[in-house]
Design a protein around this motif. Structure first.
Motif, PDB file in Angstrom:
ATOM      1  N   ARG B  40       0.838  -1.198   0.000  1.00 34.69           N
ATOM      2  CA  ARG B  40       0.000   0.000   0.000  1.00 34.69           C
ATOM      3  C   ARG B  40       0.868   1.241   0.000  1.00 34.69           C
ATOM      4  O   ARG B  40       0.384   2.347   0.141  1.00 34.69           O
ATOM      5  CB  ARG B  40      -0.890  -0.003   1.241  1.00 34.69           C
ATOM      6  N   VAL B  41       2.183   1.022  -0.137  1.00 36.50           N
ATOM      7  CA  VAL B  41       3.145   2.117  -0.096  1.00 36.50           C
ATOM      8  C   VAL B  41       3.919   2.078  -1.408  1.00 36.50           C
ATOM      9  O   VAL B  41       4.067   1.019  -2.001  1.00 36.50           O
ATOM     10  CB  VAL B  41       4.119   1.909   1.079  1.00 36.50           C
ATOM     11  N   CYS B  79       1.605  -8.428   5.074  1.00 39.90           N
ATOM     12  CA  CYS B  79       2.991  -7.979   5.215  1.00 39.90           C
ATOM     13  C   CYS B  79       3.289  -7.046   4.047  1.00 39.90           C
ATOM     14  O   CYS B  79       3.006  -7.360   2.900  1.00 39.90           O
ATOM     15  CB  CYS B  79       3.906  -9.192   5.204  1.00 39.90           C
ATOM     16  N   GLU B  80       3.844  -5.891   4.339  1.00 40.83           N
ATOM     17  CA  GLU B  80       4.048  -4.869   3.303  1.00 40.83           C
ATOM     18  C   GLU B  80       5.304  -5.159   2.476  1.00 40.83           C
ATOM     19  O   GLU B  80       6.401  -5.245   3.006  1.00 40.83           O
ATOM     20  CB  GLU B  80       4.166  -3.504   3.997  1.00 40.83           C
ATOM     21  N   GLU B  82       5.970  -3.354  -0.539  1.00 36.75           N
ATOM     22  CA  GLU B  82       6.301  -2.166  -1.347  1.00 36.75           C
ATOM     23  C   GLU B  82       6.604  -2.533  -2.793  1.00 36.75           C
ATOM     24  O   GLU B  82       7.316  -1.817  -3.485  1.00 36.75           O
ATOM     25  CB  GLU B  82       7.493  -1.408  -0.750  1.00 36.75           C
ATOM     26  N   ASN B  85      11.137  -6.855  -4.586  1.00 31.71           N
ATOM     27  CA  ASN B  85      11.353  -8.301  -4.568  1.00 31.71           C
ATOM     28  C   ASN B  85      12.002  -8.783  -3.278  1.00 31.71           C
ATOM     29  O   ASN B  85      11.597  -9.800  -2.713  1.00 31.71           O
ATOM     30  CB  ASN B  85      12.225  -8.725  -5.744  1.00 31.71           C
ATOM     31  N   LYS B  87      11.958  -7.435  -0.341  1.00 34.81           N
ATOM     32  CA  LYS B  87      10.996  -7.359   0.762  1.00 34.81           C
ATOM     33  C   LYS B  87       9.949  -8.446   0.626  1.00 34.81           C
ATOM     34  O   LYS B  87       9.465  -8.982   1.614  1.00 34.81           O
ATOM     35  CB  LYS B  87      10.314  -5.998   0.768  1.00 34.81           C
TER      36      LYS B  87
END
Lengths: 358, 439
Positions: B40-41, B79-80, B82, B85, B87
């Motif tokens: 969502r960022v 789990c974010e 962004e 890859n 992350k």
């Protein structure tokens, strides 16, 4: 009280010039290595190994590379990720195209390829410095991923440009589980860190620092500027290249050129700044800080929100992370430009006097 | 100074303690834990918020309205990533450990992350559902037993778009000029091989022009397009790139109704952001937009009004929100299917694989679930991990999407052959012996 060197006499040059002249440091370091080699594989979960410890070691190696160039030789570079990309793709291609080549040799050749590219992009450093050099290395950052995308040969004509790293196998032993890969990365990083530590204490390292502190003065005392700067670029890019190969082979398993973007370069630069410019230990501290902080923040925020009964958006920790990183970088640049490594040094000096400071 | 350091140490110690005792997300009995790698960022955050908003809204609906799947309540953790890859891998590794049964199934929602975890998933026995993205040849389930590009894949989209353009050109593309303007990433490169094949087969001229990530500057690309004067532009965009392409097309005077986007370049976040420049633009779709479906009404009544657990009311009924809703529906139906075989209790990720491979959501079931014609029927098999291959076109009318075609298929015979060839090549490279896994 505990950390006191009184009574430790050094009677030979070797004893005086060793990496850890104080006995307590030697013990602490031996303990740390024992924990890393024995304790971690015994107790760490797969999550810790694959998602935290392996990337930490890989990034530590990359920031070590950048630290040699920026911290010791004083040449600012924004092309770290590009050199990592060269290392990763070169190692992949050596594995793919040279039959029967040992994987460690591929990693070394990956590093060597990155060193060549590094020297090529280091050439402008002979004429320009500081901010302008940073812009020149930025060119590497854009050129390398573009080339890797443009020329299909580098990714073996994969439709999407993504390469899948080959299996890591040394003398018939397959490094397939997280623990094995962790130990392999640990061994490579430890060896290279030892080499770096000795390099910066050698004649070359001192020449780098002389060039960093004042290049005209260095030239006057007989240091060959061109050679010194290019060696710094070569060694630094070699480290970054090996880090890139490990990033692809031991950490992610498959990478695309886009993964090595400017963001990654900045991340590694932040590690160097926060960890400590011009410090081997700082590279490790910075890498640990930047890999652990997001996870720490997430746990803290989730825990905190749970306690307070707030309904936190999952994106909030990521936003907070940017805020905290930005704040910390400004903080370190103003308050302690030598970063965490310097804080550690201050702590050690205080410890020597504790509990009876003057 | 000393005091502040002390408190800093305390905070760090507390955090370390929290880190050591990771929250047991699914400690309770009789719950099914679903790991969500969302975003969502960042530059694609708006797209992610809509998709995962719909996804979680549907999970909430199943919990609140039906009391779970056959009495098994759903739990989840997001789990974010962004859209990054590295992350994504970290999130995947984290979610994997959250439940003894595994994370059920992962929707990476990123072609890059799909590639990054595709080889880890079989080792961990976690199925990946890549709904309309990811690695196209994974449709061949005999080589990729753990990856499910449900509904349609990129090559279906590409050939579908070519067919749509051919229909508009009265069936003949000979000598026409088409530009593929693509996001320069793994995602943007997926359609290259199939479009090349189509160009040869149908005799049109194809030029591919990359736009570097994130794509908010496209002057030079559109200059090339203006020089080349193509008849059509296929827009393989994502995130901010799509809106920028539409606006730059308007500036350079290229008609928007000669532009066809794929399904990741055809959402309200793109067209609304582009403003009036988007009017007339066509986009392929996996699913229809709008609120006119019973299930959307249920979500509004139960999740938003009664339980007050809605994600974001503004997003309800948008293309990507509906797609998230459908993605969650397929996931829940696969859980249900797996429960038929393994018993009405929480299932493991490994059992979930069987559930997805034997998924059959036909038109009757869609009606019963309240989806009606929002999505096409999907029937998965070992040979075909997609299950539909259908695509539909919508046209932006300035404030909403209007349906511009019926469900249609591209050159599915050619796509199938290319999938099998590509999968066989992958199998040879990796030493995989193709075959069905069964239960």
């Amino acid at each position: 009280m505990l950390y006191r060197e009184a009574g430790q006499f050094r009677t030979s040059y070797e004893a005086d010039q060793q990496i850890f002249p104080i006995r307590q440091d030697r013990i602490a370091f031996a303990l740390l290595m024992a924990v890393a080699v024995v304790g971690v594989p015994l107790f760490a979960s797969d999550y810790w190994l694959t998602a935290i410890l392996i990337p930490f070691l890989v990034f530590a190696l990359a920031s070590l590379g950048l630290n040699i160039l920026t911290g010791y030789a004083g040449q600012l570079s924004l092309g770290t990720a590009a050199f990592m990309a060269v290392g990763a793709f070169a190692a992949y291609n050596f594995q793919l195209r040279v039959p029967g080549i040992p994987i460690l040799v591929s990693f070394l050749l990956g590093g060597a390829s990155a060193a060549l590219v590094g020297v090529a992009f280091g050439l402008p450093s002979l004429r320009i410095k500081g901010f302008y050099l940073a812009v020149a290395t930025l060119a590497a950052q854009f050129f390398v991923p573009w080339l890797l995308v443009k020329v299909g040969w580098f990714s073996n004509y994969s439709a999407s440009g993504v390469i899948t790293a080959q299996k890591i196998e040394i003398l018939g032993f397959v490094f397939d589980s997280p623990v094995r890969r962790y130990l392999l990365v640990l061994a490579i990083v430890a060896l290279l860190a030892l080499a770096a530590k000795n390099l910066v204490r050698s004649r070359i390292g001192r020449a780098w620092m002389a060039v960093r502190d004042m290049d005209v003065a260095a030239e006057v005392i007989g240091i060959r500027i061109m050679r010194t700067k290019l060696i710094a670029f070569a060694v630094s890019s070699f480290y970054c290249g090996v880090a890139g190969a490990l990033y692809a082979f031991a950490y992610l398993g498959s990478v695309e050129p886009d993964a090595f973007n400017l963001d990654l370069s900045f991340r590694i630069l932040f590690m160097v700044i926060i960890g400590g410019v011009g410090s081997i230990l700082g590279s490790f501290l910075g890498a640990a800080f930047i890999t652990l902080l997001p996870i720490l923040l997430e746990v803290l925020l989730h825990g905190g929100a749970g306690l307070l009964g707030l309904n936190l958006s999952p994106g909030t920790p990521s936003m907070m992370q940017l805020v905290v990183f930005g704040g910390l970088i400004i903080f370190f640049l103003i308050v302690e430009p030598h970063g965490l490594a310097r804080l550690w040094q201050i702590a050690k000096e205080k410890l020597r006097l504790w509990p009876f400071p003057y | 100074m000393t005091k502040s350091w002390k408190s800093a140490v305390l905070v760090a110690a507390a955090a370390a303690a929290g880190l050591a005792a990771a929250p047991p997300a699914s400690a309770q009995q009789n719950t099914q834990f679903i790991g969500i790698t969302g975003y969502r960022v960042g530059p694609y955050g708006a797209n992610g918020a809509a998709f995962f908003g719909g996804f979680i809204d549907y999970l909430n609906l199943v919990n609140e309205r039906d009391g779970g799947v056959n009495g098994v309540k759903l739990t989840w953790e997001e789990c974010e990533t962004e859209y990054n890859n590295a992350k994504g891998v970290e999130c995947y590794e984290r979610l994997k450990t959250r439940s003894a049964l595994g994370p059920t199934a992962i929707h990476p929602m990123s072609t890059g992350i799909t590639y990054a975890i595709m080889e880890k998933a079989p080792v961990d026995k976690v199925p990946l559902i890549t709904l309309g993205y990811g690695r196209t040849d994974a449709t061949d389930g005999r080589v990729f037993p753990w990856v499910f590009p449900l509904m349609s894949n990129y090559w279906d989209a590409a050939t579908g778009i070519v067919r749509f353009i051919a229909d508009k050109e009265a069936g003949n593309l000979k000598g026409k000029k088409i530009v593929l303007l693509y996001h320069d990433s793994a995602y943007g490169k997926e359609p290259h091989s199939v479009l090349d094949a189509e160009a040869k087969k149908l005799g049109f001229e194809l030029r591919m022009i990359p736009v570097p990530h994130p794509g908010n500057e496209q002057q030079s690309q559109w200059l090339q397009i203006r020089q080349y004067k193509p008849d059509w532009v296929i827009l393989w965009g994502w995130g901010v790139m799509t809106a920028t392409a539409l606006q730059t097309a308007q500036k350079t005077g290229f008609p928007r109704d000669k532009m066809v986007g794929n399904w990741w370049a055809g959402a309200e976040v793109d067209t609304v952001a582009a403003g009036p420049a988007a009017t007339g633009y066509y986009a392929a779709s996996l699913n229809l937009a709008g609120k006119g479906y019973p299930v959307v009404k249920d979500v509004e009544d139960v999740v938003y009004k009664k339980a007050n657990k809605g994600q974001d009311a503004k997003l309800v009924g948008t293309v990507l929100w509906n797609r998230g809703l459908a993605a969650a529906m397929y996931t829940v139906e696969a859980i249900r299917r797996a429960q038929e075989k393994y018993g009405k209790k929480p299932i493991t990720s490994e059992q979930m694989r069987w559930g997805i491979e034997n998924l059959d959501v036909n038109a009757g079931r869609l009606k019963a679930l309240g989806f009606n014609t929002m999505v096409p029927p999907v029937k998965v098999s070992c040979e075909d991990h997609g299950g539909s291959g259908l695509v539909r076109f919508q046209q932006w009318a300035g404030s909403e999407w209007k349906i511009a075609s019926d469900w249609m298929k591209g050159d599915s015979a050619m796509v199938r052959k290319m999938i099998e060839d590509s999968a066989a090549k992958y199998a040879a490279e990796k030493g995989i012996k193709p075959g069905c896994m069964g239960g």
